[in-house]
Design an enzyme around this catalytic site. Structure first.
Site, PDB file in Angstrom:
ATOM      1  N   ASP A 195      47.921  -4.140 -35.504  1.00 32.93           N
ATOM      2  CA  ASP A 195      47.512  -3.175 -36.528  1.00 32.93           C
ATOM      3  C   ASP A 195      47.638  -3.682 -37.965  1.00 32.93           C
ATOM      4  O   ASP A 195      48.668  -4.266 -38.336  1.00 32.93           O
ATOM      5  CB  ASP A 195      48.384  -1.915 -36.449  1.00 32.93           C
ATOM      6  CG  ASP A 195      48.365  -1.251 -35.103  1.00 32.93           C
ATOM      7  OD1 ASP A 195      47.678  -1.728 -34.197  1.00 32.93           O
ATOM      8  OD2 ASP A 195      49.074  -0.236 -34.951  1.00 32.93           O
TER       9      ASP A 195
ATOM     10  N   GLU B  24      47.638   7.961 -32.461  1.00 32.81           N
ATOM     11  CA  GLU B  24      48.381   7.047 -33.330  1.00 32.81           C
ATOM     12  C   GLU B  24      47.517   6.602 -34.506  1.00 32.81           C
ATOM     13  O   GLU B  24      46.334   6.935 -34.613  1.00 32.81           O
ATOM     14  CB  GLU B  24      48.899   5.837 -32.545  1.00 32.81           C
ATOM     15  CG  GLU B  24      47.855   5.038 -31.806  1.00 32.81           C
ATOM     16  CD  GLU B  24      48.467   3.956 -30.918  1.00 32.81           C
ATOM     17  OE1 GLU B  24      49.705   3.911 -30.786  1.00 32.81           O
ATOM     18  OE2 GLU B  24      47.713   3.154 -30.348  1.00 32.81           O
TER      19      GLU B  24
END
Length: 493
Positions: free
Chosen positions: A24, A205
């Site tokens: 990420d 998320e």
């Protein structure tokens, strides 16, 4: 097509880690002339592991300087995803009255030998020296464990009308909103997500939250809307793997209200490899975003040469009013094309007979191209952008819309990769029969934006081929298509 002997190279313009594993993007912030890019990083392996925050900076979004690791695991746990902001007026009192950088991150602490036995809290770190060194805030966690497991990925934004900071947090199958006046003390405001959009066995998320003006809005329609971006992880009940959805609505500083029916799912990308999207903070006049260019179904099993993980090119986000409602639009940040050669233009031509028609022969490590195609109703054609038919986009013209279908081939002998990497799926549609396809090819990547009259589809794919020796081709299966205009630019290695 086997990829067993393929050796990935670092792309020319897409960001990759210097070594090890990356997923990420985190903490994207612009400060004193520099774009900061933090990322989930495991420097000691090419598979996911104890999470650090890697760090790099750039002045042009294309050339990145790697900096020392900003956050590393400690006795409190690993440093999971989060965001960064500029404390312009030192409301935290951490910067002696000067502006400074704050990084909000999730502390992930495993409580026993079972890796699924964990708790998560929200913590804060700060930098007084333009992000070169970081100190953990002694008052952390700013939000302690709430009593349930999945409580992560804080995205912090400023809400001007209420004069407060807002934190969006992924909490199980919902996004929870918290508010603060000083960035240190946070109060719960509301929850959004139950029964809304897409849900799988995996928790939501990587939220993002921002407001944008609406291009084409009528006089009786809101001039701006809020966008809430949510990541959906890969689970056995989700054959698509990890993907990114978004919601359009209103946010009043406390509560997000969805403009669309609860069962409407808006995909930020129709490909397989566009995840954990985050936008840069502190970029007035531009909403720039980045995604991890991969899919959790096969990310740990993809070909590697001492590193794994690639970011998408930075994209500028806007909103457009369409017949189906307000929708998100993307375009590649102008800085990327400015790093390339002068474009080689493609002459207009009409293609009517079936067969392959060479459009261009890309040269260089990164290739940027654009074609505007005018299709006759009933036309079906394939645009092959990389080696052979390893990646191919099908366009089929109806009476007033053009539908898209995408296919990708490839295997490397690893069962998990071979099961999920190859794909053949519908990729939505756009309005009208005049379609503009914009694409980037770079080592290991293929990014496409397909624009109709007002609607757009984004298709982002990992691509383990050497595209430099392969022509771009149009294969007309039926009907007629006119190449109205186009051009290709490249960057040499």
């Amino acid at each position: 097509m086997t990829l067993a002997d393929f050796e990935p190279q670092h792309p020319a313009l897409h960001f990759t880690p210097p070594m090890g594993w990356m997923n990420d993007p985190n903490g994207l912030v612009f400060f004193e002339g520099e774009y900061h890019l933090f990322y989930q990083f495991h420097p000691f392996s090419t598979v996911w592991g104890p999470m650090h925050w890697g760090h790099a900076v750039s002045r042009d979004l294309c050339h990145w300087q790697h900096l020392p690791i900003a956050l590393a695991p400690n006795e409190e746990g690993a440093s999971f995803s989060g965001s960064a902001v500029v404390d312009e007026h030192d409301v935290t009192g951490l910067f002696d009255g000067q502006p400074g950088l704050l990084a909000f991150y999730t502390c992930h602490r495993v409580l026993s030998d079972d890796p699924e036995d964990y708790q998560q809290s929200q913590c804060l770190a700060y930098s007084r020296d333009r992000g070169r060194t970081w100190q953990r805030y002694e008052g952390s966690p700013v939000l302690p464990p709430p009593g349930f497991k999945d409580f992560r990925d804080p995205k912090v934004v400023w809400h001007g009308p209420s004069q407060r900071w807002v934190m969006a947090l992924a909490c199980g199958q919902e996004i929870h909103f918290y508010t603060s006046h000083n960035l240190l003390e946070w109060q719960f405001a509301s929850a959004f997500g139950e029964g809304e959009g897409a849900h799988t066995q995996h928790p939501w998320e990587c939220p993002d939250l921002f407001e944008l003006p609406v291009d084409g809005a009528g006089s009786d329609e809101p001039a701006t809307r809020w966008v809430l971006v949510v990541g959906i992880g890969a689970t056995p009940d989700n054959p698509f793997g990890s993907f990114t959805q978004y919601f359009i609505g209103e946010f009043d500083g406390q509560r997000f209200t969805n403009d669309n029916a609860a069962d409407v799912v808006l995909m930020m990308d129709e490909g397989r490899d566009f995840y954990a999207v985050q936008s840069w903070s502190n970029t007035p006049g531009r909403q720039l975003a980045l995604a991890w260019l991969n899919n959790w179904q096969y990310a740990n099993h993809a070909p590697e040469t001492g590193w794994r993980g690639t970011m998408s090119l930075p994209r500028e986000l806007t909103l457009r009013a369409t017949s189906r409602g307000v929708r998100l639009r993307q375009r590649f940040a102008r800085e990327a094309a400015q790093a390339l050669s002068a474009p080689s233009h493609i002459s207009p031509r009409s293609l009517q007979t079936a067969g392959e028609h060479c459009i261009a022969l890309p040269e260089g490590a990164a290739v940027y191209g654009q074609l505007t195609l005018v299709l006759k109703a009933g036309t079906r054609l394939a645009l092959s952008l990389q080696q052979g038919y390893q990646q191919r986009l099908w366009l089929t013209a109806g009476e007033s819309t053009t539908s898209l279908h995408y296919e990708r081939q490839g295997s490397n002998g690893q069962a998990t990769f071979d099961e999920h990497f190859a794909c053949d799926h519908a990729a939505g549609s756009v309005d009208g029969l005049t379609v503009t396809v914009t694409w980037w090819c770079d080592h290991g990547t293929l990014e496409m934006l397909v624009d109709g009259a007002t609607e757009q589809r984004s298709i982002t794919q990992v691509s383990f081929v050497d595209h430099r020796r392969q022509p771009v081709t149009l294969e007309v299966v039926s009907g007629r298509v006119e190449v109205a205009e186009g051009g290709i630019q490249s960057a040499v290695e």
